[in-house]
Motif scaffolding. Sequence first.
Motif, PDB file in Angstrom:
ATOM      1  N   GLU A   1       0.822  -1.199   0.000  1.00 40.07           N
ATOM      2  CA  GLU A   1       0.000   0.000   0.000  1.00 40.07           C
ATOM      3  C   GLU A   1       0.866   1.263   0.000  1.00 40.07           C
ATOM      4  N   ARG A   2       1.887   1.278   0.859  1.00 40.88           N
ATOM      5  CA  ARG A   2       2.754   2.452   0.986  1.00 40.88           C
ATOM      6  C   ARG A   2       3.693   2.603  -0.207  1.00 40.88           C
TER       7      ARG A   2
ATOM      8  N   TRP B   1       3.348   1.567  -3.126  1.00 37.86           N
ATOM      9  CA  TRP B   1       2.649   1.803  -4.392  1.00 37.86           C
ATOM     10  C   TRP B   1       2.676   3.279  -4.798  1.00 37.86           C
ATOM     11  N   HIS B   2       2.701   4.178  -3.797  1.00 36.06           N
ATOM     12  CA  HIS B   2       2.742   5.621  -4.087  1.00 36.06           C
ATOM     13  C   HIS B   2       3.861   5.960  -5.076  1.00 36.06           C
ATOM     14  N   THR B   3       5.005   5.312  -4.901  1.00 37.24           N
ATOM     15  CA  THR B   3       6.146   5.588  -5.791  1.00 37.24           C
ATOM     16  C   THR B   3       6.346   4.455  -6.802  1.00 37.24           C
ATOM     17  N   ALA B   4       6.024   3.233  -6.399  1.00 38.02           N
ATOM     18  CA  ALA B   4       6.266   2.075  -7.272  1.00 38.02           C
ATOM     19  C   ALA B   4       5.508   2.198  -8.591  1.00 38.02           C
ATOM     20  N   LYS B   5       4.296   2.758  -8.525  1.00 40.09           N
ATOM     21  CA  LYS B   5       3.516   2.843  -9.769  1.00 40.09           C
ATOM     22  C   LYS B   5       4.220   3.724 -10.795  1.00 40.09           C
ATOM     23  N   HIS B   6       4.944   4.738 -10.318  1.00 46.52           N
ATOM     24  CA  HIS B   6       5.678   5.593 -11.258  1.00 46.52           C
ATOM     25  C   HIS B   6       6.897   4.863 -11.833  1.00 46.52           C
ATOM     26  N   VAL B   7       7.546   4.076 -10.975  1.00 47.28           N
ATOM     27  CA  VAL B   7       8.697   3.283 -11.434  1.00 47.28           C
ATOM     28  C   VAL B   7       8.232   2.288 -12.505  1.00 47.28           C
ATOM     29  N   LEU B   8       7.163   1.578 -12.207  1.00 45.87           N
ATOM     30  CA  LEU B   8       6.684   0.537 -13.130  1.00 45.87           C
ATOM     31  C   LEU B   8       6.221   1.159 -14.449  1.00 45.87           C
ATOM     32  N   ALA B   9       5.598   2.348 -14.365  1.00 49.71           N
ATOM     33  CA  ALA B   9       5.092   3.004 -15.578  1.00 49.71           C
ATOM     34  C   ALA B   9       6.230   3.374 -16.529  1.00 49.71           C
ATOM     35  N   ARG B  10       7.424   3.588 -15.972  1.00 49.47           N
ATOM     36  CA  ARG B  10       8.562   3.957 -16.825  1.00 49.47           C
ATOM     37  C   ARG B  10       9.219   2.754 -17.488  1.00 49.47           C
TER      38      ARG B  10
END
Length: 225
Positions: free
Chosen positions: A21-22, A24-33
């Motif tokens: 949950e925590r 994901w705040h930054t992980a989603k940006h990493v994965l999107a790249r």
Amino acid sequence: MSVREEFDEWAASGKDRGMEERHWHTAKHVLARMPVERGDTVVDLGTGSGYALRALRERGIGRGYGLDGAPEMARNARSYTDDPDVGFLVGDFDDLPFADDSVDHVVTMEAFYYAADPHRTLEEVRRVLKPGGTFYCAVNFFAESEHTHAWQDSISVDMTLWSREQYREAFREAGLHVAEQDAIPDREIEIPPAEAFPTDSWETREAMVDRYRTWGTLLTVGVAP
Ligand code: SAH
């Protein structure tokens, strides 16, 4: 305590979902790249709840392998998806159970600093990546993010505290080109008003702002030649 003992305990007490949950705040940006394409094989080092692979499968990757040193983490991750094209393995960062030149991309979220020998882990990543394959390595524990340093006191596994430059140097030493390095702030975590400090976790608001809004997670991207 070993990685297994420390993180089996975390998995048993539900911390795997809390981290998902925590992070994901930054992980989603990493994965999107990540430049994933349909059918790619992706390995997630220190997979925890396995959320990174669940998300990447939605973008059409072919196979995902989540490696974790804690069997309870791998077991939990397995129970959160019935996707037959995602597999969870128990293993160590020192010795990746994949053939040379066999993986399109490797990702690791908030786990790399637990490697017993981080240089060896980078060599392993380089070995398993296909030419042109990428390594997306995100760490929220690093030298410039000073207010994370105290974590080591509450974790029994020895942690690597490298600076941004040390990450780039180590990637290059292992034979990876450094394509990008960027601190990705956490803009979602709620930071209470000044009068609420100190809190249970933070002495000052400035420290919390520095940790999350200034630094967040440090992404270093390596490319295999
Ligand atoms: N990526 C997840 C989990 C982060 S916690 C997330 O973002 O929430 C770090 C994970 O790495 C734990 O599940 C732990 O068991 C695993 N880990 C730590 N050191 C390891 C090692 N040397 N080999 C394999 N897994 C390891």
